[in-house]
Design a protein around this motif. Structure first.
Motif, PDB file in Angstrom:
ATOM      1  N   VAL A 192     -13.314 -10.437  34.024  1.00  0.00           N
ATOM      2  CA  VAL A 192     -12.612 -10.053  35.249  1.00  0.00           C
ATOM      3  C   VAL A 192     -11.408 -10.962  35.454  1.00  0.00           C
ATOM      4  CG1 VAL A 192     -14.676  -9.095  36.339  1.00  0.00           C
ATOM      5  CG2 VAL A 192     -14.103 -11.499  36.701  1.00  0.00           C
TER       6      VAL A 192
ATOM      7  N   MET B  53     -22.984  -9.657  42.268  1.00  0.00           N
ATOM      8  CA  MET B  53     -23.855  -8.893  43.151  1.00  0.00           C
ATOM      9  C   MET B  53     -24.491  -7.699  42.442  1.00  0.00           C
ATOM     10  SD  MET B  53     -23.725 -10.887  45.601  1.00  0.00           S
ATOM     11  CE  MET B  53     -24.844 -10.056  46.699  1.00  0.00           C
ATOM     12  N   LYS B  54     -23.864  -7.234  41.351  1.00  0.00           N
ATOM     13  CA  LYS B  54     -24.396  -6.079  40.600  1.00  0.00           C
ATOM     14  C   LYS B  54     -25.485  -6.471  39.615  1.00  0.00           C
ATOM     15  CE  LYS B  54     -20.282  -4.193  39.348  1.00  0.00           C
ATOM     16  NZ  LYS B  54     -19.436  -3.232  38.614  1.00  0.00           N
TER      17      LYS B  54
ATOM     18  N   VAL C 288     -12.714 -12.427  43.281  1.00  0.00           N
ATOM     19  CA  VAL C 288     -13.169 -11.270  44.055  1.00  0.00           C
ATOM     20  C   VAL C 288     -13.923 -10.306  43.135  1.00  0.00           C
ATOM     21  CG1 VAL C 288     -12.432  -9.250  45.385  1.00  0.00           C
ATOM     22  CG2 VAL C 288     -11.351 -11.468  45.795  1.00  0.00           C
ATOM     23  N   GLU C 289     -13.321  -9.994  41.973  1.00  0.00           N
ATOM     24  CA  GLU C 289     -13.994  -9.112  41.008  1.00  0.00           C
ATOM     25  C   GLU C 289     -15.264  -9.773  40.481  1.00  0.00           C
ATOM     26  OE1 GLU C 289     -11.427  -7.339  37.933  1.00  0.00           O
ATOM     27  OE2 GLU C 289      -9.737  -8.018  39.161  1.00  0.00           O
TER      28      GLU C 289
ATOM     29  N   LEU D 254     -17.253 -11.861  42.051  1.00  0.00           N
ATOM     30  CA  LEU D 254     -18.304 -11.760  43.069  1.00  0.00           C
ATOM     31  C   LEU D 254     -18.943 -10.369  43.063  1.00  0.00           C
ATOM     32  CD1 LEU D 254     -16.676 -13.753  45.986  1.00  0.00           C
ATOM     33  CD2 LEU D 254     -18.684 -14.407  44.636  1.00  0.00           C
ATOM     34  N   ARG D 255     -18.126  -9.338  42.858  1.00  0.00           N
ATOM     35  CA  ARG D 255     -18.675  -7.977  42.763  1.00  0.00           C
ATOM     36  C   ARG D 255     -19.659  -7.884  41.600  1.00  0.00           C
ATOM     37  NH1 ARG D 255     -13.080  -5.742  43.219  1.00  0.00           N
ATOM     38  NH2 ARG D 255     -12.703  -5.781  45.436  1.00  0.00           N
ATOM     39  N   GLU D 256     -19.283  -8.476  40.466  1.00  0.00           N
ATOM     40  CA  GLU D 256     -20.149  -8.426  39.280  1.00  0.00           C
ATOM     41  C   GLU D 256     -21.437  -9.228  39.500  1.00  0.00           C
ATOM     42  OE1 GLU D 256     -19.780  -6.462  36.702  1.00  0.00           O
ATOM     43  OE2 GLU D 256     -17.860  -5.729  37.475  1.00  0.00           O
TER      44      GLU D 256
END
Length: 153
Positions: A61, A72-73, A65-66, A68-70
């Protein structure tokens, strides 16, 4: 609480190279999942390709920000993170991740070209960080990864 000196892997004369030792690329066991954060496309691609060649499952990434999305996934075995990124830099990313996943604190490898910045040095000491100084050889990255996985057991 025991304090240790930061684990510094590289020296200022090292540089990133594409030379890869094929013998070291053999996989033992299931692929480990790596999250790579780097905002420079060219550098991120070199690191990504090297890690894939080493048989890691890599998610790359451009920003915290990206990243953190990963996080959480799904789960990651290792996080390799640039310190200087737009929006959410390496330090803010570390604190956000360790707030939701405290066990990830020892899974980070940071890299930076700003090693003389007092705030960055303080952060590295505070979290007992594994650090690579840009530019670095890919063998230094391999050594840092090995060191993190040895610590994790």
């Amino acid at each position: 609480m025991r304090r240790r000196t930061p684990y510094l892997v590289s020296d200022p004369t090292e540089f990133v190279t594409l030379e890869i030792d094929e013998e070291l690329a053999t996989l033992r066991g299931p692929a480990r999942k790596v999250l790579l954060l780097e905002d420079r496309d060219d550098f991120r691609e070199v690191l990504h390709d090297h890690l894939v060649f080493r048989s890691y499952e890599v998610t790359s990434v451009r920003s915290g920000v990206e990243g953190l999305r990963e996080i959480m996934k799904g789960a990651f075995d290792l996080i390799i993170c640039d310190m200087m990124m737009s929006q959410v830099g390496g330090e803010a990313f570390y604190w956000a991740v360790t707030r939701v996943r405290p066990a990830y604190a020892q899974r980070f490898i940071f890299f930076t070209g700003h090693q003389n910045n007092p705030a960055i040095k303080f952060f590295f000491r505070r979290v007992n960080a594994t650090v690579l100084t840009k530019p670095f050889k890919l063998t230094a990255l391999d050594s840092a990864i090995h060191g993190v996985f040895l610590r994790l057991g």
